[in-house]
Motif scaffolding. Structure first.
Motif, mmCIF file in Angstrom:
data_model
loop_
_atom_site.group_PDB
_atom_site.id
_atom_site.type_symbol
_atom_site.label_atom_id
_atom_site.label_comp_id
_atom_site.label_asym_id
_atom_site.label_seq_id
_atom_site.Cartn_x
_atom_site.Cartn_y
_atom_site.Cartn_z
ATOM 1 N N LEU A 213 0.812 -1.220 0.000
ATOM 2 C CA LEU A 213 0.000 0.000 0.000
ATOM 3 C C LEU A 213 0.845 1.271 0.000
ATOM 4 C CD1 LEU A 213 -2.698 -1.328 2.450
ATOM 5 C CD2 LEU A 213 -3.133 -0.514 0.115
ATOM 6 N N GLU B 136 -5.945 11.066 -2.840
ATOM 7 C CA GLU B 136 -5.584 10.377 -1.596
ATOM 8 C C GLU B 136 -4.952 9.038 -1.940
ATOM 9 O OE1 GLU B 136 -8.914 9.226 0.862
ATOM 10 O OE2 GLU B 136 -10.127 8.672 -0.862
ATOM 11 N N VAL C 191 -4.288 4.963 -1.556
ATOM 12 C CA VAL C 191 -5.257 3.870 -1.386
ATOM 13 C C VAL C 191 -5.275 3.384 0.070
ATOM 14 C CG1 VAL C 191 -5.676 1.450 -2.033
ATOM 15 C CG2 VAL C 191 -5.197 3.143 -3.797
ATOM 16 N N ALA D 157 5.686 5.668 8.930
ATOM 17 C CA ALA D 157 4.791 5.464 7.770
ATOM 18 C C ALA D 157 5.480 5.897 6.487
ATOM 19 C CB ALA D 157 3.519 6.279 7.963
ATOM 20 N N ASP E 295 8.487 -0.581 5.110
ATOM 21 C CA ASP E 295 7.472 -1.425 4.464
ATOM 22 C C ASP E 295 7.954 -1.914 3.101
ATOM 23 O OD1 ASP E 295 7.211 1.465 3.992
ATOM 24 O OD2 ASP E 295 5.667 0.881 2.550
HETATM 25 P P1 NAI Z 1 -4.553 0.253 6.252
HETATM 26 O O1 NAI Z 1 -4.332 0.556 4.808
HETATM 27 O O2 NAI Z 1 -4.634 1.414 7.166
HETATM 28 O O3 NAI Z 1 -3.380 -0.700 6.781
HETATM 29 C C1 NAI Z 1 -3.139 -2.015 6.258
HETATM 30 C C2 NAI Z 1 -1.692 -2.410 6.553
HETATM 31 O O4 NAI Z 1 -0.812 -1.658 5.705
HETATM 32 C C3 NAI Z 1 -1.264 -2.093 7.986
HETATM 33 O O5 NAI Z 1 -0.392 -3.106 8.426
HETATM 34 C C4 NAI Z 1 -0.513 -0.779 7.859
HETATM 35 O O6 NAI Z 1 0.474 -0.562 8.837
HETATM 36 C C5 NAI Z 1 0.100 -0.889 6.472
HETATM 37 N N1 NAI Z 1 0.203 0.439 5.840
HETATM 38 C C6 NAI Z 1 -0.799 1.174 5.301
HETATM 39 N N2 NAI Z 1 -0.348 2.330 4.837
HETATM 40 C C7 NAI Z 1 0.979 2.352 5.083
HETATM 41 C C8 NAI Z 1 2.010 3.309 4.842
HETATM 42 N N3 NAI Z 1 1.766 4.481 4.241
HETATM 43 N N4 NAI Z 1 3.264 3.019 5.256
HETATM 44 C C9 NAI Z 1 3.550 1.849 5.848
HETATM 45 N N5 NAI Z 1 2.607 0.895 6.095
HETATM 46 C C10 NAI Z 1 1.345 1.155 5.722
HETATM 47 O O7 NAI Z 1 -5.875 -0.637 6.312
HETATM 48 P P2 NAI Z 1 -6.760 -1.087 7.567
HETATM 49 O O8 NAI Z 1 -5.880 -1.466 8.717
HETATM 50 O O9 NAI Z 1 -7.667 -2.068 6.986
HETATM 51 O O10 NAI Z 1 -7.602 0.199 7.950
HETATM 52 C C11 NAI Z 1 -7.283 1.093 9.004
HETATM 53 C C12 NAI Z 1 -8.289 2.212 9.015
HETATM 54 O O11 NAI Z 1 -8.167 3.007 7.820
HETATM 55 C C13 NAI Z 1 -9.764 1.764 9.064
HETATM 56 O O12 NAI Z 1 -10.449 2.603 9.959
HETATM 57 C C14 NAI Z 1 -10.248 1.963 7.633
HETATM 58 O O13 NAI Z 1 -11.629 2.188 7.583
HETATM 59 C C15 NAI Z 1 -9.453 3.187 7.236
HETATM 60 N N6 NAI Z 1 -9.279 3.349 5.773
HETATM 61 C C16 NAI Z 1 -9.362 4.594 5.281
HETATM 62 C C17 NAI Z 1 -9.144 4.826 3.954
HETATM 63 C C18 NAI Z 1 -9.242 6.233 3.453
HETATM 64 O O14 NAI Z 1 -9.381 7.167 4.236
HETATM 65 N N7 NAI Z 1 -9.172 6.445 2.156
HETATM 66 C C19 NAI Z 1 -8.811 3.729 3.030
HETATM 67 C C20 NAI Z 1 -8.678 2.460 3.665
HETATM 68 C C21 NAI Z 1 -8.916 2.267 5.011
#
Ligand code: NAI
Length: 341
Positions: free
Chosen positions: A244, A260, A262, A275, A323
């Motif tokens: 991601l 934004e 993904v 991050a 990551d």
């Molecule tokens: P997530 O994408 O936040 O994380 C999934 C995995 O990827 C985690 O292990 C995280 O540490 C890693 N990760 C994500 N982005 C990263 C980055 N930039 N650098 C390093 N590692 C990264 O998905 P998750 O855990 O399913 O969702 C967390 C929250 O985010 C939830 O509340 C969800 O609803 C929300 N969400 C919001 C989005 C948006 O605002 N567009 C899109 C997807 C999820």
């Protein structure tokens, strides 16, 4: 140099860390952007609003037409409706665009992935229109309209034409959801046949399509999906190119666009300064290219080009966050990009 005002929504979790890194990089790159910060998500509640999507945030995007947004947390299984769903619906940002490409210096199973996901962003099961019918029975409604299905089909074929893409593949489940997904593919087929016969067109049932995607992603060019499938397949495709941290995105309507990454708010690593800001930086490059195209501003295109060169070069030289197998933190990666500008 003329400056463009862009709404900046820091978001939740890692949002302020990655948006902060992009602001730092943009300042160093002398991007002709002036940020106007507005809040959404839990951050909006913390800043004193009684709504997760304050009216002032929506009005600012309506006024300036362009925003860069950090991720917003959505509670699981309870609580408020997703800020993202609300924002996309209220501003009618009907096309989500997510380019997925193999990156230099990010080793994965595949070396030549270069595809674009286009997701219908306003209807389908992802709208979360749900009801408790009895103590035993709950229901979720999948709504599809000919208007939205035609609109996203037109948008996709126009996008493919402008970007010199050769082929559109629709992933669907119209064998089971004959009426809703049936409408989606009929609209896409119709637009293809009558308006864009020169673009190759294919339809695949989504389960088999996912298998083919993870076996031969290089065979895909533009993927067109309804809302929920687009959400899921975006993360699947992120996995093909390193995760991601390297997949950007845009939510686009007729006269507004919100850029934004993904990824979500990553609560597991929030506040640690580790991050990866790259996906949001790549989204910001899409934002600059959008301004270059819609406002005919060559300066934006120039900065976009130098940022892309800087992050491709950094990755190729192993300057990357954890990551992606590197050892840089958020600040270290931002500084590595700045040093190359
Ligand atoms: P997530 O994408 O936040 O994380 C999934 C995995 O990827 C985690 O292990 C995280 O540490 C890693 N990760 C994500 N982005 C990263 C980055 N930039 N650098 C390093 N590692 C990264 O998905 P998750 O855990 O399913 O969702 C967390 C929250 O985010 C939830 O509340 C969800 O609803 C929300 N969400 C919001 C989005 C948006 O605002 N567009 C899109 C997807 C999820």
């Amino acid at each position: 140099m003329a400056e463009h005002t862009v709404v900046l929504i820091p978001g939740d979790g890692i949002g302020p860390e990655v948006t902060g890194a992009v602001q730092q990089i943009f300042a160093a790159a002398k991007a002709p952007i002036q940020w106007e910060v507005h809040h959404a998500g839990l951050a909006a509640l913390e800043s004193g609003s009684d709504e997760v999507l304050p009216r002032s945030t929506v009005e600012a995007i309506e006024k300036y037409h362009v925003a860069l947004k950090g991720p917003c947390t959505t509670p699981v299984g309870e609580g408020f409706t997703s800020v993202n769903v609300q924002l996309r619906k209220r501003l009618n940002l009907y096309a989500a665009v997510r380019p997925v490409r193999s990156m230099p210096g990010v080793p994965t199973r595949f070396e030549n992935v270069d595809l674009v996901i286009i997701r219908e962003n306003t209807e389908g099961l992802y709208s979360g229109v749900e009801n408790q019918l009895t103590d035993d029975v709950v229901m979720s409604m999948k709504i599809a309209t000919q208007t939205a299905c035609k609109r996203i089909a037109h948008w996709s074929f126009r996008y493919a034409t402008l970007r010199q893409r050769k082929k559109i593949t629709v992933l669907h489940k119209a064998n089971i959801m004959k009426i809703t997904d049936g409408l989606f593919i009929r609209c896409a087929r119709d637009v293809h046949q009558h308006e864009y016969p020169n673009i190759e067109y294919d339809e695949q049932i989504i389960d088999a399509g996912c298998m083919r995607l993870v076996q031969h992603p290089e065979r895909y060019d533009v993927l067109l999906l309804e809302n929920l499938y687009g959400d899921v397949v975006s993360d699947l495709c992120a996995g093909l190119v390193g995760g991601l941290g390297v997949v950007p995105g845009a939510n686009i309507g007729d006269d507004m666009a919100v850029f934004e990454a993904v990824h979500g708010s990553a609560p597991d690593i929030a506040g640690q300064g580790i991050a990866n800001p790259l996906a949001l930086l790549m989204s910001s490059v899409m934002l600059l290219n959008h301004l270059a195209e819609t406002r005919n501003d060559a300066a934006c295109a120039k900065v976009a080009g130098s940022l892309r060169k800087a992050y491709d070069g950094a990755l190729a030289d192993g300057e990357k966050t954890r990551d992606l197998g590197g050892d840089l933190d958020t600040e270290g990666f931002a500084q590595a990009i700045i040093a190359r500008l």
